[in-house]
Design a protein around this motif. Structure first.
Motif, mmCIF file in Angstrom:
data_model
loop_
_atom_site.group_PDB
_atom_site.id
_atom_site.type_symbol
_atom_site.label_atom_id
_atom_site.label_comp_id
_atom_site.label_asym_id
_atom_site.label_seq_id
_atom_site.Cartn_x
_atom_site.Cartn_y
_atom_site.Cartn_z
ATOM 1 N N GLU A 188 81.870 -22.380 21.086
ATOM 2 C CA GLU A 188 83.286 -22.606 20.807
ATOM 3 C C GLU A 188 83.724 -24.039 21.083
ATOM 4 N N VAL A 189 82.863 -24.816 21.729
ATOM 5 C CA VAL A 189 83.236 -26.201 22.051
ATOM 6 C C VAL A 189 83.054 -27.062 20.801
ATOM 7 N N PRO A 190 84.110 -27.702 20.314
ATOM 8 C CA PRO A 190 83.985 -28.564 19.126
ATOM 9 C C PRO A 190 82.963 -29.672 19.358
ATOM 10 N N GLU A 191 82.265 -30.035 18.315
ATOM 11 C CA GLU A 191 81.192 -31.025 18.458
ATOM 12 C C GLU A 191 81.715 -32.364 18.963
ATOM 13 N N ASN A 192 82.940 -32.740 18.573
ATOM 14 C CA ASN A 192 83.453 -34.063 18.948
ATOM 15 C C ASN A 192 83.854 -34.164 20.424
ATOM 16 N N VAL A 193 83.943 -33.030 21.120
ATOM 17 C CA VAL A 193 84.324 -33.082 22.542
ATOM 18 C C VAL A 193 83.253 -32.462 23.450
ATOM 19 N N ARG A 194 82.096 -32.184 22.890
ATOM 20 C CA ARG A 194 81.057 -31.551 23.713
ATOM 21 C C ARG A 194 80.595 -32.455 24.854
ATOM 22 N N ASP A 195 80.556 -33.748 24.608
ATOM 23 C CA ASP A 195 80.170 -34.652 25.698
ATOM 24 C C ASP A 195 81.203 -34.629 26.820
ATOM 25 N N LEU A 196 82.480 -34.585 26.436
ATOM 26 C CA LEU A 196 83.543 -34.526 27.448
ATOM 27 C C LEU A 196 83.503 -33.189 28.198
ATOM 28 N N PHE A 197 83.236 -32.110 27.447
ATOM 29 C CA PHE A 197 83.134 -30.799 28.115
ATOM 30 C C PHE A 197 81.961 -30.796 29.099
ATOM 31 N N SER A 198 80.849 -31.460 28.709
ATOM 32 C CA SER A 198 79.696 -31.566 29.618
ATOM 33 C C SER A 198 80.071 -32.354 30.860
ATOM 34 N N LEU A 199 80.836 -33.444 30.654
ATOM 35 C CA LEU A 199 81.256 -34.265 31.788
ATOM 36 C C LEU A 199 82.122 -33.448 32.744
ATOM 37 N N ILE A 200 83.088 -32.708 32.181
ATOM 38 C CA ILE A 200 83.976 -31.895 33.019
ATOM 39 C C ILE A 200 83.186 -30.819 33.760
ATOM 40 N N SER A 201 82.219 -30.200 33.085
ATOM 41 C CA SER A 201 81.406 -29.154 33.708
ATOM 42 C C SER A 201 80.590 -29.707 34.876
ATOM 43 N N VAL A 202 80.004 -30.899 34.662
ATOM 44 C CA VAL A 202 79.204 -31.512 35.719
ATOM 45 C C VAL A 202 80.082 -31.904 36.901
ATOM 46 N N LEU A 203 81.248 -32.503 36.606
ATOM 47 C CA LEU A 203 82.162 -32.882 37.688
ATOM 48 C C LEU A 203 82.646 -31.657 38.462
ATOM 49 N N PHE A 204 82.913 -30.567 37.733
ATOM 50 C CA PHE A 204 83.327 -29.312 38.361
ATOM 51 C C PHE A 204 82.248 -28.816 39.321
ATOM 52 N N SER A 205 80.987 -28.843 38.867
ATOM 53 C CA SER A 205 79.867 -28.376 39.698
ATOM 54 C C SER A 205 79.679 -29.268 40.919
ATOM 55 N N VAL A 206 79.713 -30.591 40.685
ATOM 56 C CA VAL A 206 79.466 -31.530 41.781
ATOM 57 C C VAL A 206 80.562 -31.435 42.829
ATOM 58 N N TYR A 207 81.816 -31.299 42.382
ATOM 59 C CA TYR A 207 82.911 -31.241 43.356
ATOM 60 C C TYR A 207 82.834 -29.964 44.195
ATOM 61 N N LEU A 208 82.520 -28.834 43.553
ATOM 62 C CA LEU A 208 82.379 -27.591 44.321
ATOM 63 C C LEU A 208 81.224 -27.696 45.312
ATOM 64 N N LEU A 209 80.110 -28.301 44.859
ATOM 65 C CA LEU A 209 78.942 -28.402 45.725
ATOM 66 C C LEU A 209 79.186 -29.341 46.893
ATOM 67 N N GLY A 210 79.730 -30.541 46.602
ATOM 68 C CA GLY A 210 79.917 -31.525 47.666
ATOM 69 C C GLY A 210 81.220 -31.386 48.407
ATOM 70 N N GLY A 211 82.324 -31.227 47.651
ATOM 71 C CA GLY A 211 83.636 -31.206 48.263
ATOM 72 C C GLY A 211 83.980 -29.926 48.986
ATOM 73 N N VAL A 212 83.326 -28.826 48.595
ATOM 74 C CA VAL A 212 83.619 -27.539 49.237
ATOM 75 C C VAL A 212 82.458 -27.116 50.137
ATOM 76 N N PHE A 213 81.328 -26.768 49.498
ATOM 77 C CA PHE A 213 80.203 -26.260 50.285
ATOM 78 C C PHE A 213 79.591 -27.336 51.183
ATOM 79 N N GLY A 214 79.310 -28.513 50.619
ATOM 80 C CA GLY A 214 78.666 -29.565 51.401
ATOM 81 C C GLY A 214 79.518 -30.025 52.565
ATOM 82 N N LYS A 215 80.803 -30.271 52.314
ATOM 83 C CA LYS A 215 81.697 -30.743 53.364
ATOM 84 C C LYS A 215 81.851 -29.708 54.472
#
Length: 402
Positions: A146-173
Motif C-alpha cells: 500500500e506504500v506508494p512507490e514515490n514515498v517508499r524511501d521515506l516510509f523506510s526512513l520513518i520505520s527505521v527511526l521508529f525502531s531505533v527510537y524504541l530500542l534506544g530511547g525506551v528499552f536501552g535507556k
C-alpha cells in the motif's frame, strides 16, 4: 505477607518500562498514521492500523490504572503490538518491508510480563517471520504493497527511526538506568557485607580473648591449690575452654567466618593436648587422616570437645604406664552431609563389657552427651589392643539449611 524489597523494585522497573513503551509507541504510531494519511496520501489498511494501535494502547494504560495488573497490561500490549506490526509488515512489502524490524522489538515487550510468555512470544514471532517469507516466496497476490512507490524511501526512513527510537530511547535507556541502579545497590550491599564481616570477625576475636582469659584464670586457680585432684579437674576444664577458643581464633584469622577447616583445627588441638597433658618422658604420636572438610561452628565446637575428652583420656589413662604410643583420628564422609569420625589408640584400653555411657567420670559422660548434641551415635568398636570409638554424625548447619 509483605513482598521483599528486591521483588517490589523489580515490579516497579517492569511497570515503568512498559508504561513508557506504551506511551511512546502510542504517540509515535499516531504521528506516523497522520503522516501516512496526509503526507503520503495513504488511505488503506496501514494508517488505520497505526490509529487503532495508538488508541487501544492508551485505553490499555487507562485500564491498568484501575486494575493494577501488570501481567494483563503486558500481555495485551504484546498481542496488539504483534498483530499491528504483522499487518503493517504484510501491507508494506512483506519480508522486504522495513517495518519488519519492529517485530524484533516487540519480543522485549513479551519478556516484560513473564519469562515463559516471553519465550512463547519469541518463537511465535520467529514462526511469523518465516511465514511472511513463505507468503512472499509463493507470490500470493491477495496482499499488495500500500506504500506508494514515490514515498517508499521515506516510509523506510520513518520505520527505521521508529525502531531505533524504541530500542534506544525506551528499552536501552531504561536498561542502562536499571544497570546503574543495580550497580549502586551492589556496591552498597558489598559495603554492608564487609562491615558485617569485620564486625563478626571482631566478635570471634573478642570471644577468643574472653575464653583465653577464662583459661588463664583456671590456670591461676590450679596453681594456687595444693590438691592434685582439684588441679587435674581444673586443668581439664582449662583444656575444654581452650578447645573452644581455638575455633574462634581460626574463624577470625581466616576468610571463611562460618566454616572451620576441620583437619587444621584437629591438628592444632591435638598438638596443644600433647604439650599440656603428655608427660615429659612420653613420646606419643598423633596420626591424622582427615580430608579437607569444612564444618559449621555449631558442629566443630562439640566435635572439638569430644576429641579433647577422648584424646586426653588416651594420654592420661591409655598410656599411663607406657612411654610411647599412637593415637589415630580419621574422618570419612559418607554422603552429602553425613560423616564418620573414628578415634583410636594402641594403649591399655578397658574391658569390653564396661559401658562407657554409664561411667561415673565426667569425661566419658560428656562424650556421650556431645554425641547426642551432634544428633549422632557414638559407639565403642571392639579391638584387640587399645580403645576405638566411632561417631556417626551430621553437620548441624547442613541439616537445617539444605
Amino acid at each position: 505477607m509483605r513482598k521483599p524489597k528486591k521483588s517490589l523494585n523489580r515490579i516497579s522497573d517492569k511497570t515503568t518500562l512498559l508504561l513508557k513503551f506504551n506511551y511512546v509507541s502510542s504517540f509515535l504510531s499516531l504521528a506516523i498514521g497522520l503522516i501516512c494519511t496526509y503526507a503520503f496520501d495513504m488511505h488503506g489498511t496501514i494508517p488505520y492500523v497505526f490509529f487503532f494501535y495508538s488508541a487501544s494502547n492508551l485505553l490499555n494504560v487507562l485500564a491498568f490504572n484501575k486494575h493494577k495488573n501488570l501481567m494483563a497490561m503486558a500481555i495485551y500490549t504484546s498481542i496488539i503490538s504483534f498483530l499491528g506490526t504483522v499487518v503493517i509488515t504484510l501491507y508494506s512489502g512483506g519480508i522486504n518491508s522495513p517495518f519488519i524490524f519492529v517485530l524484533g522489538l516487540v519480543v522485549l515487550a513479551g519478556y516484560i510480563s513473564t519469562r515463559w510468555f516471553g519465550t512463547i512470544y519469541l518463537y511465535l514471532i520467529i514462526s511469523t517471520i518465516v511465514s511472511i517469507y513463505l507468503i512472499d516466496y509463493a507470490d500470493f497476490d491477495f496482499i499488495e504493497n500500500e506504500v506508494p512507490e514515490n514515498v517508499r524511501d521515506l516510509f523506510s526512513l520513518i520505520s527505521v527511526l521508529f525502531s531505533v527510537y524504541l530500542l534506544g530511547g525506551v528499552f536501552g535507556k531504561n536498561l542502562l538506568s536499571t544497570h546503574h541502579r543495580l550497580y549502586r545497590s551492589k556496591a552498597r550491599i558489598e559495603k554492608s557485607i564487609d562491615e558485617k564481616e569485620n564486625l563478626l570477625r571482631e566478635v570471634h576475636h573478642r570471644v577468643k580473648n574472653n575464653l583465653q582469659t577464662v583459661s588463664s584464670l583456671l590456670s591461676l586457680q590450679a596453681r594456687n591449690t595444693p590438691n592434685e585432684q582439684i588441679k587435674a579437674l581444673v586443668r581439664s576444664s582449662q583444656n575444654r575452654v581452650t578447645s573452644m577458643a581455638m575455633i574462634h581464633e581460626m574463624l577470625y584469622v581466616r576468610d571463611n567466618l562460618s566454616k572451620i577447616e576441620f583437619g587444621s583445627y584437629v591438628n592444632e588441638l591435638t598438638q596443644y593436648l600433647l604439650r599440656t597433658v603428655e608427660r615429659n618422658d612420653q613420646k606419643i604420636k598423633v596420626n591424622l587422616n582427615i580430608p579437607e572438610t569444612l564444618l559449621s561452628i555449631d558442629t566443630a565446637i562439640p566435635l572439638g570437645l569430644l576429641i579433647n575428652e577422648t584424646v586426653t583420656n588416651s594420654i592420661k589413662y591409655g598410656f599411663k604406664d607406657r612411654n610411647e604410643g599412637e593415637i589415630k583420628i580419621e574422618l570419612e564422609k559418607r554422603d552429602q552431609d553425613r560423616y564418620v569420625l573414628k578415634i583410636s589408640d594402641d594403649g591399655l584400653g578397658y574391658a569390653l563389657d564396661h559401658d562407657y555411657k554409664n561411667y561415673n567420670t565426667l569425661g566419658l559422660r560428656l562424650v556421650h552427651n556431645l554425641a547426642r548434641q551432634l544428633q549422632g551415635n557414638m559407639e565403642r568398636i571392639p579391638s584387640k589392643k587399645g580403645t576405638k570409638y566411632k561417631l556417626v554424625f551430621q553437620d548441624i548447619t547442613d541439616q537445617f539449611n539444605p
